[in-house]
Scaffold this motif. Structure first.
Motif, PDB file in Angstrom:
ATOM      1  N   ARG A 179       0.822  -1.223   0.000  1.00 30.28           N
ATOM      2  CA  ARG A 179       0.000   0.000   0.000  1.00 30.28           C
ATOM      3  C   ARG A 179       0.852   1.267   0.000  1.00 30.28           C
ATOM      4  O   ARG A 179       0.336   2.352  -0.257  1.00 30.28           O
ATOM      5  CB  ARG A 179      -0.991  -0.012   1.172  1.00 30.28           C
ATOM      6  CG  ARG A 179      -0.431   0.214   2.538  1.00 30.28           C
ATOM      7  CD  ARG A 179      -1.504   0.170   3.627  1.00 30.28           C
ATOM      8  NE  ARG A 179      -1.961  -1.179   3.865  1.00 30.28           N
ATOM      9  CZ  ARG A 179      -1.384  -2.030   4.739  1.00 30.28           C
ATOM     10  NH1 ARG A 179      -0.337  -1.650   5.435  1.00 30.28           N
ATOM     11  NH2 ARG A 179      -1.860  -3.239   4.905  1.00 30.28           N
ATOM     12  N   ASP A 182       4.824   3.330  -4.872  1.00 25.51           N
ATOM     13  CA  ASP A 182       4.616   4.539  -5.675  1.00 25.51           C
ATOM     14  C   ASP A 182       3.989   4.166  -7.022  1.00 25.51           C
ATOM     15  O   ASP A 182       4.655   4.150  -8.060  1.00 25.51           O
ATOM     16  CB  ASP A 182       5.962   5.253  -5.869  1.00 25.51           C
ATOM     17  CG  ASP A 182       5.795   6.607  -6.545  1.00 25.51           C
ATOM     18  OD1 ASP A 182       4.663   7.138  -6.526  1.00 25.51           O
ATOM     19  OD2 ASP A 182       6.788   7.122  -7.098  1.00 25.51           O
ATOM     20  N   ASN A 184       0.965   4.758 -10.001  1.00 21.43           N
ATOM     21  CA  ASN A 184       0.007   5.756 -10.506  1.00 21.43           C
ATOM     22  C   ASN A 184      -1.409   5.168 -10.420  1.00 21.43           C
ATOM     23  O   ASN A 184      -1.582   3.997 -10.074  1.00 21.43           O
ATOM     24  CB  ASN A 184       0.363   6.219 -11.925  1.00 21.43           C
ATOM     25  CG  ASN A 184       0.319   5.083 -12.945  1.00 21.43           C
ATOM     26  OD1 ASN A 184      -0.518   4.186 -12.856  1.00 21.43           O
ATOM     27  ND2 ASN A 184       1.218   5.125 -13.933  1.00 21.43           N
ATOM     28  N   ASP A 185      -2.415   5.976 -10.729  1.00 24.11           N
ATOM     29  CA  ASP A 185      -3.812   5.536 -10.560  1.00 24.11           C
ATOM     30  C   ASP A 185      -4.120   4.277 -11.366  1.00 24.11           C
ATOM     31  O   ASP A 185      -4.795   3.364 -10.891  1.00 24.11           O
ATOM     32  CB  ASP A 185      -4.782   6.663 -10.956  1.00 24.11           C
ATOM     33  CG  ASP A 185      -4.749   7.816  -9.959  1.00 24.11           C
ATOM     34  OD1 ASP A 185      -4.211   7.612  -8.851  1.00 24.11           O
ATOM     35  OD2 ASP A 185      -5.255   8.907 -10.291  1.00 24.11           O
ATOM     36  N   ASP A 186      -3.630   4.245 -12.595  1.00 26.16           N
ATOM     37  CA  ASP A 186      -3.867   3.099 -13.473  1.00 26.16           C
ATOM     38  C   ASP A 186      -3.228   1.835 -12.885  1.00 26.16           C
ATOM     39  O   ASP A 186      -3.833   0.761 -12.851  1.00 26.16           O
ATOM     40  CB  ASP A 186      -3.305   3.390 -14.865  1.00 26.16           C
ATOM     41  CG  ASP A 186      -3.492   2.217 -15.816  1.00 26.16           C
ATOM     42  OD1 ASP A 186      -4.647   1.786 -15.995  1.00 26.16           O
ATOM     43  OD2 ASP A 186      -2.480   1.723 -16.361  1.00 26.16           O
ATOM     44  N   GLN A 187      -1.987   1.974 -12.412  1.00 26.47           N
ATOM     45  CA  GLN A 187      -1.275   0.827 -11.828  1.00 26.47           C
ATOM     46  C   GLN A 187      -1.937   0.363 -10.536  1.00 26.47           C
ATOM     47  O   GLN A 187      -1.994  -0.832 -10.254  1.00 26.47           O
ATOM     48  CB  GLN A 187       0.186   1.206 -11.572  1.00 26.47           C
ATOM     49  CG  GLN A 187       1.012   1.359 -12.851  1.00 26.47           C
ATOM     50  CD  GLN A 187       2.362   1.986 -12.593  1.00 26.47           C
ATOM     51  OE1 GLN A 187       2.547   2.778 -11.668  1.00 26.47           O
ATOM     52  NE2 GLN A 187       3.344   1.635 -13.431  1.00 26.47           N
ATOM     53  N   LEU A 188      -2.448   1.326  -9.769  1.00 29.56           N
ATOM     54  CA  LEU A 188      -3.104   0.967  -8.504  1.00 29.56           C
ATOM     55  C   LEU A 188      -4.366   0.147  -8.763  1.00 29.56           C
ATOM     56  O   LEU A 188      -4.625  -0.855  -8.095  1.00 29.56           O
ATOM     57  CB  LEU A 188      -3.444   2.236  -7.716  1.00 29.56           C
ATOM     58  CG  LEU A 188      -4.076   2.035  -6.333  1.00 29.56           C
ATOM     59  CD1 LEU A 188      -3.170   1.209  -5.424  1.00 29.56           C
ATOM     60  CD2 LEU A 188      -4.386   3.378  -5.680  1.00 29.56           C
ATOM     61  N   GLU A 189      -5.159   0.564  -9.759  1.00 32.53           N
ATOM     62  CA  GLU A 189      -6.364  -0.195 -10.105  1.00 32.53           C
ATOM     63  C   GLU A 189      -6.000  -1.608 -10.557  1.00 32.53           C
ATOM     64  O   GLU A 189      -6.668  -2.581 -10.221  1.00 32.53           O
ATOM     65  CB  GLU A 189      -7.152   0.530 -11.212  1.00 32.53           C
ATOM     66  CG  GLU A 189      -7.934   1.743 -10.730  1.00 32.53           C
ATOM     67  CD  GLU A 189      -8.850   1.439  -9.556  1.00 32.53           C
ATOM     68  OE1 GLU A 189      -9.687   0.508  -9.668  1.00 32.53           O
ATOM     69  OE2 GLU A 189      -8.736   2.112  -8.504  1.00 32.53           O
ATOM     70  N   LYS A 192      -4.931  -3.872  -7.627  1.00 36.24           N
ATOM     71  CA  LYS A 192      -6.043  -4.378  -6.805  1.00 36.24           C
ATOM     72  C   LYS A 192      -6.516  -5.752  -7.277  1.00 36.24           C
ATOM     73  O   LYS A 192      -7.061  -6.530  -6.505  1.00 36.24           O
ATOM     74  CB  LYS A 192      -7.211  -3.386  -6.819  1.00 36.24           C
ATOM     75  CG  LYS A 192      -6.960  -2.147  -5.966  1.00 36.24           C
ATOM     76  CD  LYS A 192      -8.111  -1.149  -6.079  1.00 36.24           C
ATOM     77  CE  LYS A 192      -7.797   0.133  -5.316  1.00 36.24           C
ATOM     78  NZ  LYS A 192      -8.835   1.166  -5.531  1.00 36.24           N
ATOM     79  N   GLN A 280     -14.283   3.343   2.038  1.00 38.52           N
ATOM     80  CA  GLN A 280     -14.942   4.356   1.210  1.00 38.52           C
ATOM     81  C   GLN A 280     -16.374   3.952   0.868  1.00 38.52           C
ATOM     82  O   GLN A 280     -16.801   4.001  -0.287  1.00 38.52           O
ATOM     83  CB  GLN A 280     -14.144   4.578  -0.087  1.00 38.52           C
ATOM     84  CG  GLN A 280     -12.736   5.087   0.131  1.00 38.52           C
ATOM     85  CD  GLN A 280     -12.683   6.570   0.444  1.00 38.52           C
ATOM     86  OE1 GLN A 280     -13.143   7.403  -0.316  1.00 38.52           O
ATOM     87  NE2 GLN A 280     -12.156   6.917   1.604  1.00 38.52           N
TER      88      GLN A 280
END
Length: 365
Positions: A179, A182, A184-189, A192, A280
């Protein structure tokens, strides 16, 4: 949608006692390691004062609260990631959960043995973190070896996955949780979808003695200091006191017990709200004479997506949503009064549902 949290911790930190308070299921709260080998799954209703107020106004035939699923995972020990102490089984059970509730023992009691002989919540946290990180590193390396060849042939999707996995491997090799990587948003999705244990949001529960439940103690201060950079919440609960509260018969008795401890509400309620915040999530309501019901959705969901939580047909055939703000419903006292005051809004497919909205869906399949 059922939110599922996995409770982890070393043996004898109070996990099963807390689990018993959270759910109607009764795990064997015995004072020895591995008394929870099969994952105990409990379903707990989410307390919400708004549901009670709507019930008082609508007077429905039945009321259905939303629920959270809690999975009590057997106590992890050193070497779990290598299969020690039934480790593989435990790690597999928790991989499918949405969030981790990490219970740390922050109380002294010579009658409850500690698996490492002394009370040290920071050491305990690091033992668990290390085991979860090792398990994740193993999973990441296996996945890397699978996608490497495809990435080298120019497969764009494989290259995207390969890049994300390399960042995760580097982070885990440094002894850090996924968690904190570092990405980016695309990599984080994308990450998951890997179901990594240390990518899941975590809530630290300091299990304290009754005297420390309001102000904490030296152990809890150390925990708060240790996790300050993790963007994780720390809450204080006395599992033993919660067990006593759960055994009381009436609401009045429970309130009196809480007041004597200097608390406004049970720690269980605090934990559930924290879990909601962690994931969330938010709640909307449907309210009619047949039923008043709470529904859990993710923040940012549109009206059709929220309708789909009730039934997929509602989402497929969505036409519009008749929406009443919770405060308007309570202030005016009924749906008819809300309509008369012009406060009911008709929303389309782009509407983002707000926490507490009272909704009727129009659909056609």
């Amino acid at each position: 949608m059922a939110l599922q949290c996995g409770i982890v911790g070393l043996p004898n930190v109070g996990k099963s006692t807390l689990f018993n308070c959270l759910s109607n299921a009764k795990a064997q709260a015995a004072n020895f390691p591995f008394c929870t080998i099969e994952p105990n799954v409990g379903v707990i209703t989410v307390p919400d004062e708004r549901l009670e107020k709507l019930e008082g106004l609508v007077k429905p035939e039945r009321v259905v609260p939303t629920t959270i699923e809690i999975v009590d995972i057997a106590g992890l020990v050193k070497g779990a990631s290598k299969g020690e102490g039934l480790g593989n089984q435990f790690l597999g059970n928790i991989r499918e959960t949405d969030a981790i509730i990490h219970v740390l023992r922050c109380f002294e009691n010579e009658n409850v043995v500690h698996v490492d002989g002394s009370v040290d919540p920071i050491r305990d946290k690091e033992i668990i973190d290390t085991e979860l990180q090792f398990a994740d590193l193993d999973a990441v390396e296996k996945r890397l070896s699978k996608v490497k060849r495809q990435a080298e042939t120019g497969d764009k999707e494989a290259k995207r996955e390969f890049d994300a996995l390399q960042i995760l491997r580097s982070t885990l090799e440094q002894g850090k949780s996924a968690r904190t990587a570092d990405l980016n948003d695309d990599q984080l999705e994308l990450a998951k979808t890997f179901h990594l244990l240390t990518l899941k949001p975590v809530l630290y529960v300091c299990n304290v003695d009754e005297a420390s439940v309001v102000t904490g103690n030296d152990f809890t201060k150390k925990v708060q200091e240790a996790v300050k950079d993790e963007n994780a919440e720390v809450i204080l609960i006395s599992a033993a006191a919660e067990a006593d509260i759960a055994d009381l018969d009436t609401f009045e008795e429970r309130q009196e017990f809480l007041q004597d401890m200097g608390l406004e509400e049970a720690g269980v309620n605090k934990l559930i709200r924290s879990a909601y915040k962690l994931l969330q999530l938010q709640t909307y309501f449907t309210a009619g004479v047949k039923e008043v019901r709470a529904w859990t959705i993710e923040k940012g969901m549109t009206a059709p997506q929220a309708a789909g939580v009730i039934h997929t047909d509602f989402e497929k055939g969505f036409i519009r949503a008749e929406t009443i703000a919770y405060n308007d419903f309570v202030t005016l006292g009924s749906e008819a009064a809300v309509k008369e005051a012009g406060k009911m809004k008709v929303e389309g497919k782009e509407y983002v549902v707000k926490d507490g909205d009272v909704m009727h869906f129009r659909f056609n399949v």
